[in-house]
Design a protein around this motif. Sequence first.
Motif, short mmCIF file in Angstrom:
data_model
loop_
_atom_site.label_atom_id
_atom_site.label_comp_id
_atom_site.label_asym_id
_atom_site.label_seq_id
_atom_site.Cartn_x
_atom_site.Cartn_y
_atom_site.Cartn_z
N ASN A 407 0.84 -1.21 0.00
CA ASN A 407 0.00 0.00 0.00
C ASN A 407 0.86 1.25 0.00
O ASN A 407 0.56 2.24 -0.68
CB ASN A 407 -0.91 0.02 1.24
CG ASN A 407 -2.11 -0.88 1.07
OD1 ASN A 407 -2.68 -0.97 -0.03
ND2 ASN A 407 -2.51 -1.55 2.13
N ASP A 412 -1.92 5.88 -7.63
CA ASP A 412 -2.95 5.59 -8.62
C ASP A 412 -2.38 5.26 -10.00
O ASP A 412 -3.12 4.91 -10.91
CB ASP A 412 -3.95 6.76 -8.72
CG ASP A 412 -3.27 8.07 -9.08
OD1 ASP A 412 -2.03 8.10 -9.23
OD2 ASP A 412 -4.00 9.08 -9.21
N TYR A 446 -6.11 -12.50 -3.29
CA TYR A 446 -7.57 -12.50 -3.33
C TYR A 446 -8.11 -13.92 -3.48
O TYR A 446 -9.09 -14.31 -2.82
CB TYR A 446 -8.09 -11.62 -4.46
CG TYR A 446 -9.60 -11.56 -4.48
CD1 TYR A 446 -10.30 -10.89 -3.46
CD2 TYR A 446 -10.33 -12.20 -5.48
CE1 TYR A 446 -11.68 -10.86 -3.45
CE2 TYR A 446 -11.72 -12.17 -5.47
CZ TYR A 446 -12.39 -11.50 -4.46
OH TYR A 446 -13.77 -11.48 -4.44
N MET A 452 -9.90 -8.10 0.35
CA MET A 452 -10.56 -7.08 -0.46
C MET A 452 -9.60 -5.98 -0.89
O MET A 452 -9.76 -5.38 -1.95
CB MET A 452 -11.74 -6.48 0.31
CG MET A 452 -12.89 -7.46 0.53
SD MET A 452 -13.43 -8.26 -1.03
CE MET A 452 -14.00 -6.82 -1.95
N ARG A 453 -8.59 -5.68 -0.07
CA ARG A 453 -7.62 -4.67 -0.48
C ARG A 453 -6.83 -5.16 -1.68
O ARG A 453 -6.50 -4.37 -2.58
CB ARG A 453 -6.67 -4.33 0.69
CG ARG A 453 -5.61 -3.26 0.34
CD ARG A 453 -6.24 -1.99 -0.20
NE ARG A 453 -5.24 -1.01 -0.59
CZ ARG A 453 -5.45 -0.01 -1.44
NH1 ARG A 453 -6.65 0.14 -2.00
NH2 ARG A 453 -4.50 0.82 -1.74
N LEU A 455 -8.01 -7.06 -4.00
CA LEU A 455 -8.91 -6.87 -5.14
C LEU A 455 -8.92 -5.42 -5.60
O LEU A 455 -8.93 -5.13 -6.80
CB LEU A 455 -10.31 -7.33 -4.77
CG LEU A 455 -11.36 -7.29 -5.89
CD1 LEU A 455 -10.97 -8.24 -7.02
CD2 LEU A 455 -12.73 -7.65 -5.35
N GLU A 456 -8.88 -4.48 -4.67
CA GLU A 456 -8.88 -3.06 -5.01
C GLU A 456 -7.59 -2.64 -5.72
O GLU A 456 -7.60 -1.74 -6.57
CB GLU A 456 -9.04 -2.22 -3.74
CG GLU A 456 -10.42 -2.34 -3.09
CD GLU A 456 -10.44 -1.76 -1.69
OE1 GLU A 456 -9.39 -1.24 -1.23
OE2 GLU A 456 -11.50 -1.81 -1.04
N LEU A 457 -6.49 -3.28 -5.39
CA LEU A 457 -5.21 -2.91 -6.00
C LEU A 457 -5.04 -3.48 -7.40
O LEU A 457 -4.31 -2.91 -8.23
CB LEU A 457 -4.06 -3.42 -5.11
CG LEU A 457 -3.84 -2.69 -3.78
CD1 LEU A 457 -2.84 -3.46 -2.92
CD2 LEU A 457 -3.34 -1.26 -4.02
N SER A 458 -5.69 -4.60 -7.69
CA SER A 458 -5.43 -5.30 -8.95
C SER A 458 -5.69 -4.45 -10.20
O SER A 458 -4.89 -4.50 -11.15
CB SER A 458 -6.20 -6.62 -9.00
OG SER A 458 -7.58 -6.41 -8.79
#
Length: 748
Positions: A407, A412, A446, A452-453, A455-458
């Motif tokens: 993280n 972005d 995942y 879930m984090r 999944l958000e990064l992928s």
Amino acid sequence: MKISYIATYPPRECGIGTFTHNLFKSMLTCNAPEEQKHEGYVVALNDNDLTYKYPEEVKLTIRQDHQEDYLKAVKYINFSGADVCILQHEFGIFGGQSGVYILPLLHRLEIPLIVTLHTILKTPSYNEKAVLKEICKMAHKIVVMSHKAVGFLVDIYDVPKEKIVLIEHGVPDIRFSPEISKKEFKLESKKVLLTFGFIGRSKGIETVIKALPEVVKKYPELIYIVLGKTHPNVLRHSGEEYRIFLLCLVKNLQLENHVIFLNEFIDEQDLFKYLYACDIYITPYLNEAQITSGTLSYAVGVGAAVLSTPYWHAAELLAQGRGRLFNFNDTEELAETLVELFDNPEELKQLKQNAGEYGKKITWRKTGEKYMALAKKIMKDEQPILKRKEPEPDLLILPPFSLAHINRLTDDTGIIQHAKFGIPNLKEGYCLDDNSRALLMVLMAYRQKKDMRALELSPIYLSYIHYLQNADGTFRNFLSFNRNFLDEVGSEDSFGRTIWALGYLLANAPNDAYYQTGRLVFFNAAPNFEKLKSIRGIANTMIGISYYLKSNPSDDSMTERLRNLANVLIKHYKENQADDWNWFETLLAYDNGILPLALLHSAEILNDDKITEIAIESMNFLTRHTLKDNYLSIIGNEKWFKKEGERSVFAQQPIDAMAMVLMYHQAYSVTKDKDYLNKLYTSFLWFLGENDLRMSLYDFETNGCCDGFESYGVNRNQGAESSLAYLISHLTVLQAYEELHRSDLKLV
């Protein structure tokens, strides 16, 4: 009993060398009547490639900054017939960052270890703490010389209290008459102050000099003797700067007739004459951080009246009337105390008497007996040390899985490729290799943990890959932090790693949107598969194709591409194979495990016995050269390992450990041989300290992974490549044991 000692040793001018010499003599002469005579020898540390004319008990020397000498020494010790090894530890006498070179020696030691700690820091650096903790883990017993040291080890370094033994610094049992000693040095009519030991700014000698004018007013016969050479390390870096400063101070205060500098390293007989000749001994150190002082022990041991600043060892040793304390840098208090003591001869006499009584308890004879009793107890209580076996899998040892550092590195645009320690290094920007690895890791996370984090990064990493793809299906690699392209076409390695991540995505897509994007990029790149020349680029690509074919087994065209690429690897293997060299090149270089791994993946898809045979042969060859001592010793990138040459130990990198973990996992998947799971686990432990340096690469504070280790020690930078290699390996260990558990349940 035969004892091996590792330390500095006379004639090298070093306090620890003097300590070891006295310990050696005292232990070997404390036989009980019914015992055979004890034996011993010394492995001596040389500094800066200097050589010394050692006595006969020194059987071997280690050049401080030559790692290979440490490894030769441990082989000698293991085959010498020694029963116990005693190590004197001080950070400055061993090579590498914070003395890390001693760890591989201790790791390979096959006899019980006693460690004497001469310095224990209250606020150690990361490396100092890591090195000392590792030494304490490997020691059977740890000897310290003060109660304060015991507390530090327990509270700061997490050492079990029962492992620690307090044996105070020994003192030679040398006796002289104070009157005769004074007469010999022509000091009969003088009041004598003395400080001895190596000279350096931390010793605070200026505090005493500045206090003298007030004392000299009342006692003009006062002489202050500063006995000792400038510390070799100080001399090397600063020359005689401090001594010159002291000489100038003496001149400015007009004390030339009251201060004598004796720039010598004298033997113990003469030293003790000076101690008996002095009226008051002073240690005016500038701060409390001194856990042990041999000079202070000697002064108390001979029954000197001692004045000292309240550093840790002094505060403890001079308690109960064995000496007097004055505050750091407090010249006024020191002057008042000196005058008070000279004004009150009875009090001065009482201090000497108290110190002398205590000194009788800490002679070297008694210290040697305590060390010998400790060695005998270890021999009696401890089980014999057997050859190291492959570590048994224990998933409880795994740190909690954490994306905290990932993280930190991700914005972005993508994942920043480098870090300064645990902080993203924005100056280096982004690269395709790491964003592809990051995509692979978060997809694994995942799939296995429903994180879930992850999944958000992928989509961040997938979009970076998409953005870096050229019109012809190739990829750029590097992007600056301000999003400028830095190359036209990236390396074949980066291409292959990207195909690997995309192939894994197509086999394990968390949703259709990600699948469709991944499929688009994958097939745009596909025309370039058979143009690849780099065998590692080919291998990575083969792994990606294999993952794709697991979910698309009817794609005959892609199956044929996989077969063609496998044949390229096999061709390289056959061209370079020779007696005792079952490999794809004439050297073992970087990311070696990827090559057998690729064949193991393709063998699973193609069901080709020849591919499986070569995969196993090359994997066994790599195993022989990297797991022969039951821990992973990666081929270092410093020199690599050429056929008929010497392998490099240093510049070991986490991606190589990851490749080994993945290789053994795939070998288990293909063969169902559980021995590969043990090797997988052994390889993973490289990250946690089961390596040549015995240092953990995983940082429990940042949840990142250090960038490997060099000859000087661990490279503390924690870039994306290293941290992702650790996390992929971590997830692979979890996956392997989940698969094993499922198979065991089926058998039941």
